[in-house]
Write a protein that holds these residues in place. Structure first.
Motif, PDB file in Angstrom:
ATOM      1  N   ASN A 270      37.249  57.722  35.695  1.00  0.00           N
ATOM      2  CA  ASN A 270      36.451  58.285  34.607  1.00  0.00           C
ATOM      3  C   ASN A 270      35.558  59.446  35.065  1.00  0.00           C
ATOM      4  O   ASN A 270      34.377  59.492  34.753  1.00  0.00           O
ATOM      5  N   THR A 271      36.149  60.374  35.804  1.00  0.00           N
ATOM      6  CA  THR A 271      35.431  61.585  36.197  1.00  0.00           C
ATOM      7  C   THR A 271      35.997  62.773  35.423  1.00  0.00           C
ATOM      8  O   THR A 271      36.958  62.632  34.680  1.00  0.00           O
TER       9      THR A 271
ATOM     10  N   SER B  53      45.054  60.882  30.213  1.00  0.00           N
ATOM     11  CA  SER B  53      45.768  61.278  28.997  1.00  0.00           C
ATOM     12  C   SER B  53      46.182  62.738  28.947  1.00  0.00           C
ATOM     13  O   SER B  53      46.982  63.124  28.096  1.00  0.00           O
ATOM     14  N   GLY B  54      45.684  63.567  29.860  1.00  0.00           N
ATOM     15  CA  GLY B  54      46.071  64.970  29.899  1.00  0.00           C
ATOM     16  C   GLY B  54      47.009  65.321  31.039  1.00  0.00           C
ATOM     17  O   GLY B  54      47.401  66.478  31.190  1.00  0.00           O
ATOM     18  N   LEU B  55      47.388  64.347  31.853  1.00  0.00           N
ATOM     19  CA  LEU B  55      48.171  64.611  33.070  1.00  0.00           C
ATOM     20  C   LEU B  55      49.615  64.982  32.740  1.00  0.00           C
ATOM     21  O   LEU B  55      50.449  64.129  32.465  1.00  0.00           O
ATOM     22  N   THR B  56      49.902  66.278  32.777  1.00  0.00           N
ATOM     23  CA  THR B  56      51.242  66.763  32.436  1.00  0.00           C
ATOM     24  C   THR B  56      52.030  67.266  33.640  1.00  0.00           C
ATOM     25  O   THR B  56      53.249  67.406  33.553  1.00  0.00           O
ATOM     26  N   SER B  57      51.354  67.557  34.753  1.00  0.00           N
ATOM     27  CA  SER B  57      52.043  68.100  35.920  1.00  0.00           C
ATOM     28  C   SER B  57      51.571  67.395  37.189  1.00  0.00           C
ATOM     29  O   SER B  57      50.385  67.429  37.526  1.00  0.00           O
TER      30      SER B  57
ATOM     31  N   ARG C  35      41.712  56.939  34.129  1.00  0.00           N
ATOM     32  CA  ARG C  35      40.855  57.304  32.995  1.00  0.00           C
ATOM     33  C   ARG C  35      40.164  58.663  33.160  1.00  0.00           C
ATOM     34  O   ARG C  35      39.068  58.875  32.638  1.00  0.00           O
ATOM     35  N   CYS C  36      40.798  59.579  33.891  1.00  0.00           N
ATOM     36  CA  CYS C  36      40.287  60.953  33.995  1.00  0.00           C
ATOM     37  C   CYS C  36      40.969  61.758  32.891  1.00  0.00           C
ATOM     38  O   CYS C  36      42.006  62.382  33.104  1.00  0.00           O
ATOM     39  N   ALA C  37      40.390  61.725  31.714  1.00  0.00           N
ATOM     40  CA  ALA C  37      41.017  62.294  30.518  1.00  0.00           C
ATOM     41  C   ALA C  37      41.239  63.797  30.608  1.00  0.00           C
ATOM     42  O   ALA C  37      42.157  64.328  29.983  1.00  0.00           O
ATOM     43  N   ASN C  38      40.425  64.516  31.383  1.00  0.00           N
ATOM     44  CA  ASN C  38      40.550  65.969  31.500  1.00  0.00           C
ATOM     45  C   ASN C  38      41.574  66.397  32.544  1.00  0.00           C
ATOM     46  O   ASN C  38      41.926  67.573  32.628  1.00  0.00           O
TER      47      ASN C  38
END
Length: 186
Positions: free
Chosen positions: A79-80, A125-129, A100-103
């Motif tokens: 969560n950072t 939730s933003g991890l695309t690469s 939980r590092c959403a950014n």
């Protein structure tokens, strides 16, 4: 000198970048967890392992000097606020290390990596690469490492050395993500 377990837990007075001096030889678990004002953190050069929960829930943390770090402990960065991380010397990522590092959108890991624990990137939730430069697939303790991420849902990608694509696609737990594994640069 030691900074003990939970020493600055939930301390709202700590703001900006925290630089731990080289005279500190030990950091305790959860020493800075929940310090919402921390945006950057620098470890002493003699400490190569990030303790469990060190910066958990430091939601504004977006810079950390990973250059000498070989081990990311359990829930160290949960969560950072990281957006992109490059792990040039990290060998192991512990259970829920970055969950939980959403950014977080991009992770790059060098050839040094040997193991990634369960839930390591869970709910990013933003991890695309996700790029791994190791030719031999590191141990992926459990495919839960990428649960609730775009990689898990099929919209994210894992990039590996071109000569290792098939090795990753058939490796234990990596095989779950075979359709999302591509050669670096493709």
């Amino acid at each position: 000198t030691t900074i003990g377990d939970g020493a600055f837990d939930l301390c709202s007075g700590i703001q900006g970048t925290v630089t731990i001096p080289n005279s500190v030889t030990s950091l305790g678990a959860g020493a800075f967890q929940g310090c919402l004002g921390i945006s950057g953190f620098s470890m002493p050069s003699g400490i190569t392992s990030v303790p469990a929960n060190l910066l958990t829930s430091c939601a504004n943390l977006n810079t950390f000097d990973f250059d000498t770090i070989t081990e990311v402990g359990r829930m160290s960065f949960q969560n950072t606020g990281f957006q992109d991380i490059v792990l040039n010397t990290v060998q192991t990522i512990g259970h829920q290390g970055f969950c939980r590092c959403a950014n977080l959108t991009t992770v790059t890991i060098s050839t040094a990596i040997t193991s990634i624990a369960a839930f390591a990137f869970y709910q990013c939730s933003g991890l695309t690469s996700f790029t791994i430069q190791a030719t031999t697939p590191p141990t992926l303790e459990d495919y839960s490492a990428f649960w609730d991420t775009p990689i898990d849902s099929g919209t994210g990608s894992i990039y590996v050395p071109s000569g290792s694509v098939n090795a990753y696609k058939t490796a234990t737990n990596w095989s779950r993500y075979a359709s999302r594994i591509f050669a670096i640069g493709s």
